[in-house]
Design an enzyme around this catalytic site. Structure first.
Site, PDB file in Angstrom:
ATOM      1  N   SER A  57       0.848  -1.188   0.000  1.00  0.00           N
ATOM      2  CA  SER A  57       0.000   0.000   0.000  1.00  0.00           C
ATOM      3  C   SER A  57       0.882   1.235   0.000  1.00  0.00           C
ATOM      4  O   SER A  57       1.979   1.234   0.582  1.00  0.00           O
ATOM      5  CB  SER A  57      -0.906   0.016   1.229  1.00  0.00           C
ATOM      6  OG  SER A  57      -1.506   1.283   1.400  1.00  0.00           O
ATOM      7  N   SER A  58       0.400   2.307  -0.620  1.00  0.00           N
ATOM      8  CA  SER A  58       1.180   3.542  -0.672  1.00  0.00           C
ATOM      9  C   SER A  58       1.325   4.192   0.697  1.00  0.00           C
ATOM     10  O   SER A  58       2.148   5.097   0.873  1.00  0.00           O
ATOM     11  CB  SER A  58       0.543   4.534  -1.648  1.00  0.00           C
ATOM     12  OG  SER A  58      -0.777   4.858  -1.255  1.00  0.00           O
ATOM     13  N   CYS A  59       0.573   3.729   1.697  1.00  0.00           N
ATOM     14  CA  CYS A  59       0.684   4.316   3.040  1.00  0.00           C
ATOM     15  C   CYS A  59       1.988   3.920   3.724  1.00  0.00           C
ATOM     16  O   CYS A  59       2.282   4.396   4.820  1.00  0.00           O
ATOM     17  CB  CYS A  59      -0.501   3.910   3.906  1.00  0.00           C
ATOM     18  SG  CYS A  59      -0.474   2.188   4.428  1.00  0.00           S
ATOM     19  N   TYR A  76      -0.942  -0.398  10.304  1.00  0.00           N
ATOM     20  CA  TYR A  76      -1.131  -1.059   9.004  1.00  0.00           C
ATOM     21  C   TYR A  76       0.098  -0.851   8.122  1.00  0.00           C
ATOM     22  O   TYR A  76       0.591  -1.793   7.481  1.00  0.00           O
ATOM     23  CB  TYR A  76      -2.380  -0.507   8.327  1.00  0.00           C
ATOM     24  CG  TYR A  76      -2.629  -1.027   6.938  1.00  0.00           C
ATOM     25  CD1 TYR A  76      -3.128  -2.310   6.738  1.00  0.00           C
ATOM     26  CD2 TYR A  76      -2.388  -0.237   5.821  1.00  0.00           C
ATOM     27  CE1 TYR A  76      -3.371  -2.799   5.463  1.00  0.00           C
ATOM     28  CE2 TYR A  76      -2.627  -0.717   4.542  1.00  0.00           C
ATOM     29  CZ  TYR A  76      -3.113  -1.990   4.362  1.00  0.00           C
ATOM     30  OH  TYR A  76      -3.350  -2.467   3.094  1.00  0.00           O
ATOM     31  N   LYS A  91       2.780  -3.594   6.429  1.00  0.00           N
ATOM     32  CA  LYS A  91       3.063  -3.677   4.992  1.00  0.00           C
ATOM     33  C   LYS A  91       4.556  -3.507   4.702  1.00  0.00           C
ATOM     34  O   LYS A  91       5.097  -4.167   3.808  1.00  0.00           O
ATOM     35  CB  LYS A  91       2.239  -2.633   4.231  1.00  0.00           C
ATOM     36  CG  LYS A  91       0.763  -2.989   4.136  1.00  0.00           C
ATOM     37  CD  LYS A  91       0.564  -4.290   3.369  1.00  0.00           C
ATOM     38  CE  LYS A  91      -0.883  -4.668   3.202  1.00  0.00           C
ATOM     39  NZ  LYS A  91      -1.055  -5.927   2.447  1.00  0.00           N
ATOM     40  N   HIS A  99     -12.916   2.677   2.604  1.00  0.00           N
ATOM     41  CA  HIS A  99     -12.038   3.725   2.095  1.00  0.00           C
ATOM     42  C   HIS A  99     -12.867   4.859   1.500  1.00  0.00           C
ATOM     43  O   HIS A  99     -14.086   4.777   1.408  1.00  0.00           O
ATOM     44  CB  HIS A  99     -11.085   3.135   1.056  1.00  0.00           C
ATOM     45  CG  HIS A  99      -9.981   2.329   1.650  1.00  0.00           C
ATOM     46  ND1 HIS A  99      -9.877   0.967   1.465  1.00  0.00           N
ATOM     47  CD2 HIS A  99      -8.940   2.677   2.440  1.00  0.00           C
ATOM     48  CE1 HIS A  99      -8.809   0.518   2.108  1.00  0.00           C
ATOM     49  NE2 HIS A  99      -8.227   1.530   2.707  1.00  0.00           N
TER      50      HIS A  99
END
Length: 326
Positions: free
Chosen positions: A108-110, A137, A141, A180
């Protein structure tokens, strides 16, 4: 005898996993292995070990994850870090134990710092503090990426990672609190339209900027990256930054997104913003030049993707109502 690779898609009922299955089938793959959450608990090492021992898998798409928006991440931080780390550790380790040489991990880009330079390059990973609202989270990742890199370095496996931007489309989660931004907006505007509500209030200031990728584009990119020959993939990555960003390279403010979703749904009322609610990261735009150099780029514009996503949502609501009336 079926000579196609035996492909396990972990999380095939989710947004990304279901899209990967659609893409694989469209490309002629028939030897696809899936298990529902009820059939296989991926946080249970013994179950995962038995699955890989019995199924003789050739490739794994690791799309199974516990996901959610700002509210869900703030409310269930322990669940987000524990569940995701356990799933990743079990699947990657048991894949290696059973001779699976090719695996694609979906992140994920987070994972990137909250105030990362824009657009965000792959090498910015771990260069600053994470966004507090989804740090557990994101940490899970990041651990997944490093897990794949570590097995590659120690055991010579070919485990790859792709980092998608914000995804949306058929199969999304439309829960009123745990979804989301796009599915949450879509549901709220749809319900407001049906109720004739004069106003819809959106969390935050509307100023943050976000990039959105239609999920079938993400699935196509995932299969594309999985099928790149090892030398080509290795030439664009390195052992310590082996992941590849997947996105459109374009972003939009939350305010403009809300207006676009409202238009797609057909809502005619006012749109207001509540700046007392958290905004999250100010901007998250991925640098997708590496993936473009490898020969792939997104092809679904946001307005078209939203139209497809809303059509899928309307079908889902109609099906749920039909079942409730039966």
């Amino acid at each position: 005898m079926n000579t196609q690779p035996r492909i396990y898609v972990a999380g095939h009922n989710g947004l990304v996993g279901s899209a990967i299955v659609r893409v694989l089938r469209a490309q002629g793959h028939t030897n696809i292995v899936t298990r529902s959450h009820a059939e296989l608990e991926l946080t249970d090492q013994a179950q995962v070990r038995a699955f890989f021992r019995n199924e003789r898998i050739d490739q794994v798409y690791l799309a199974a994850a516990k996901v959610g928006g700002i509210h869900a991440n703030n409310t269930y931080p322990a669940d987000f870090i524990y569940d995701n780390m356990m799933v990743q550790a079990n699947v990657v380790h048991e894949a290696w134990r059973n001779g699976v040489n090719k695996l694609l991990f979906l992140g994920s880009s987070c994972i990137y710092p909250r105030l990362a330079r824009q657009p965000i390059k792959e090498e910015y990973l771990m260069s600053g503090m994470l966004e507090p609202t989804n740090e557990p989270y994101a940490m899970a990742k990041i651990a997944g990426i490093k897990l794949c890199e570590s097995y590659n370095r120690q055991y010579g496996t070919d485990y790859r990672s792709v980092m998608p931007t914000n995804l949306y489309g058929p199969g999304d989660n439309y829960h009123p609190e745990n979804s989301h931004v796009i599915p949450a907006l879509m549901r709220r505007f749809h319900e407001a339209k049906l109720a004739g509500a004069p106003e819809v209030v959106i969390w935050g200031s509307g100023k943050p900027m976000r990039e959105f990728l239609y999920v079938d584009d993400m699935a196509e990119a995932s299969v594309y990256v999985m099928n790149l020959d090892h030398a080509t993939y290795a030439s664009y990555t390195d052992p310590m930054h082996s992941h590849i960003n997947v996105g459109t390279g374009e972003d939009v403010t939350i305010a403009d997104l809300a207006r676009l979703v409202g238009e797609t749904v057909g809502y005619r009322g006012r749109i207001a913003f509540d700046p007392t609610k958290p905004d999250g990261t100010p901007r998250k735009l991925l640098d997708v030049s590496k993936l473009k150099s490898l020969g792939w780029q997104a092809r679904t514009p946001l307005p078209e993707g939203l139209r497809r996503a809303y059509a899928a949502f309307v079908d889902l609501v109609a099906d749920q109502e039909k079942r409730a009336a039966a």
